[in-house]
Design an enzyme around this catalytic site. Structure first.
Site, PDB file in Angstrom:
ATOM      1  N   GLY A  48      -5.145 -20.973  19.790  1.00  0.00           N
ATOM      2  CA  GLY A  48      -4.546 -22.299  19.571  1.00  0.00           C
ATOM      3  C   GLY A  48      -5.531 -23.403  19.897  1.00  0.00           C
ATOM      4  N   ALA A  49      -6.775 -23.233  19.447  1.00  0.00           N
ATOM      5  CA  ALA A  49      -7.850 -24.122  19.889  1.00  0.00           C
ATOM      6  C   ALA A  49      -8.043 -25.341  19.004  1.00  0.00           C
ATOM      7  CB  ALA A  49      -9.158 -23.340  19.960  1.00  0.00           C
ATOM      8  N   ASN A  50      -7.189 -25.516  17.988  1.00  0.00           N
ATOM      9  CA  ASN A  50      -7.458 -26.624  17.083  1.00  0.00           C
ATOM     10  C   ASN A  50      -6.892 -27.961  17.561  1.00  0.00           C
ATOM     11  OD1 ASN A  50      -5.001 -25.040  16.019  1.00  0.00           O
ATOM     12  ND2 ASN A  50      -4.742 -27.092  15.185  1.00  0.00           N
ATOM     13  N   GLY A  54      -5.834 -26.749  24.047  1.00  0.00           N
ATOM     14  CA  GLY A  54      -6.714 -25.695  23.541  1.00  0.00           C
ATOM     15  C   GLY A  54      -7.999 -26.271  22.978  1.00  0.00           C
ATOM     16  N   SER A 177       4.282 -22.238  31.907  1.00  0.00           N
ATOM     17  CA  SER A 177       4.880 -23.544  32.104  1.00  0.00           C
ATOM     18  C   SER A 177       5.866 -23.437  33.255  1.00  0.00           C
ATOM     19  CB  SER A 177       5.551 -23.986  30.807  1.00  0.00           C
ATOM     20  OG  SER A 177       6.913 -24.193  31.002  1.00  0.00           O
ATOM     21  N   TYR A 202      12.746 -20.105  25.091  1.00  0.00           N
ATOM     22  CA  TYR A 202      11.447 -20.637  25.514  1.00  0.00           C
ATOM     23  C   TYR A 202      11.202 -20.298  26.986  1.00  0.00           C
ATOM     24  CZ  TYR A 202       7.702 -23.893  26.678  1.00  0.00           C
ATOM     25  OH  TYR A 202       6.516 -24.440  27.124  1.00  0.00           O
TER      26      TYR A 202
END
Ligand SMILES: *[C@@H]1O[C@H](CO)[C@@H](O)[C@H](O)[C@H]1NC(C)=O
Ligand SMILES: *[C@@H]1O[C@H](CO)[C@@H](O)[C@H](O)[C@H]1NC(C)=O
Ligand SMILES: *[C@@H]1O[C@H](CO)[C@@H](O)[C@H](O)[C@H]1NC(C)=O
Length: 322
Positions: A48-50, A54, A177, A202
Site C-alpha cells: 500500500g505504498a502509493n 505507506g 490500529s 474492521y
C-alpha cells in the site's frame, strides 16, 4: 453505483486517514531526522505504498538509500508515486510491483516474482488496509477487511518468511490500529457470513493483526527475524470522520487544496513505522507493540496465545498455506 463509489473511497480511506490526524496527537517528533541510520544495501517491501503513510514510509526508506519495492494494487497510482519519489530523491532503486491483497493468486504471483528477483528481503512492512467498506468479498470469498487486512498479509508474510529468515537480522512491521481494543474474533462467524457490520469487521481484522504478531513472534524466536506491530497514531473516530468525509462530492472537491497538510500528517503517521524498521537498538526486539516511536501496551486481547494460535491455524487452512 453509489455503493461502488463509497467502496472505492473507503479503500483509499487508509491513505487519507493519516491526514485527519491531529497534530498534537503524534505531533512534533521526527524519527532520526538527520538520517544517521542508513538503509543502503537493504531491501524493503512496503504494501500500500502509493499513498498516505505507506508512501511516506517508502519515500523515507528510499531517502536512506534502501532498495524499495512498492507493492500496490493500482499500478498507475504506484508508478505515479514512484515517479514522485524519484523526482525528489536520487535513488534509482525504487520499484513498483503489482500486489492485490484481495486475491490469493495475486499474492502468490507477487511473492514468486520477489523471491526470484531478490536475493534478500530485509524489511517487510505490512501497511495496506481496507476500512469499513460495505460488504464485499475478495476473489477467494473472504470478507474484504478480514481478507485484505489479515489473511492477505498473513499469506504474503508466510510466503516470504524463508527469505526473511535467510536475510536475518531482518524485520517484519505490521500496522494495526487502536480498534483492536474493541475487536472480537468471532470464531462462529469469522467471515461475517451471517451478519456484517463494517465496524465490527474492521475491529476484528485489526485485532487479528495483533494476534498474528503474537503468534508470529513466537514462531520466529531464535531466527533473527523480528515481528512488531505499529499503531501510527490515528484514532478511529478521526478515521471515521474521514470515511464520512469521503462520501460527499463537495467535501471531495475540497480535498485538493488541503493535500499538503494531509501529506504532512501522513509523514508524521509514518514515523513509528520508520522507527521500528530502522532503529538499530531494536534489532532483537520482537513481539512488541509501538506507538509514537515508543513501546506501548496493547490490549491484553492481542496477546492471548490460545486465540492467536487458533486464528493462525484457521488462516493457514483458508489461505491454503498447508
Ligand atoms: C467489491 O470488490 C471488487 C474487487 O475489489 C470491486 O471491483 C467491486 O467494485 C466491489 N463491490 C462493491 C459493491 O463495493
Ligand atoms: C501482520 O499481520 C499479518 C496479518 O494479520 C500476519 O500474518 C503477520 O504475521 C503479522 N506480522 C506482524 C509482524 O505482526
Ligand atoms: C471499533 O473500535 C473502536 C475503537 O476502539 C470503537 O470506538 C468502536 O466502538 C468499535 N466498534 C465496534 C462496532 O465494536
Amino acid at each position: 453505483m453509489i455503493r461502488g463509489a463509497f467502496y472505492s473511497f473507503s479503500f483509499v480511506g487508509a491513505c487519507f486517514g493519516a491526514g485527519v490526524l491531529i497534530r498534537n496527537q503524534v505531533g512534533g517528533y521526527n524519527y532520526d531526522e538527520d538520517l544517521e541510520h542508513k538503509m543502503s544495501g537493504r531491501t524493503i517491501i512496503v504494501t500500500g505504498a502509493n499513498c498516505g503513510i505507506g508512501y511516506e514510509t517508502a519515500r523515507e526508506m528510499a531517502r536512506r538509500g534502501g532498495r524499495v519495492i512498492m507493492a500496490c494494487r493500482d499500478m498507475d497510482k504506484c508508478e505515479k508515486a514512484k515517479t514522485e519519489i524519484r523526482a525528489r530523491i536520487p535513488n534509482r532503486q525504487v520499484e513498483c510491483r503489482k500486489l492485490d491483497l484481495s486475491s490469493i493468486a495475486s499474492i502468490k504471483e507477487f511473492a514468486e516474482g520477489v523471491l526470484e528477483s531478490e536475493k534478500h528481503i530485509d524489511v517487510l512492512i505490512n501497511n495496506a488496509a481496507v476500512m469499513k467498506c460495505p460488504k464485499n468479498l475478495t476473489a477467494d470469498g473472504f470478507e474484504m477487511q478480514l481478507g485484505v487486512n489479515h489473511l492477505g498479509h498473513f499469506l504474503l508474510t508466510n510466503l516470504l518468511l524463508d527469505r526473511l529468515k535467510a536475510s536475518a537480522p531482518s524485520r517484519i512491521v505490521n500496522l494495526t490500529s487502536v480498534s483492536h481494543k474493541d475487536g472480537v474474533i468471532n470464531f462462529d462467524d469469522l467471515n461475517s457470513a451471517k451478519k456484517y457490520d463494517p465496524k465490527v469487521a474492521y475491529n476484528q481484522s485489526k485485532l487479528a493483526n495483533l494476534l498474528f504478531n503474537t503468534e508470529l513472534a513466537k514462531r520466529l524466536q531464535g531466527t533473527g527475524v523480528t515481528a512488531n506491530a505499529v499503531y501510527p497514531g490515528i484514532s478511529v473516530t478521526q478515521l471515521e470522520r474521514h470515511t464520512g468525509y469521503g462520501q460527499s462530492k463537495f467535501s471531495r472537491g475540497m480535498t485538493a487544496p488541503i493535500v499538503s497538510p494531509f501529506k504532512k500528517t501522513a509523514q508524521m503517521g509514518a514515523q513509528t513505522s520508520i522507527y521500528v524498521a530502522v532503529e538499530p537498538s531494536l534489532e532483537e526486539v520482537t513481539g512488541k507493540y509501538f506507538s509514537k516511536c515508543k513501546e506501548a501496551k496493547p490490549s491484553p486481547k492481542g496477546l492471548d496465545e490460545a486465540v492467536a494460535r487458533r486464528l493462525w491455524l484457521i488462516s493457514e487452512k483458508w489461505t491454503e498455506l498447508t
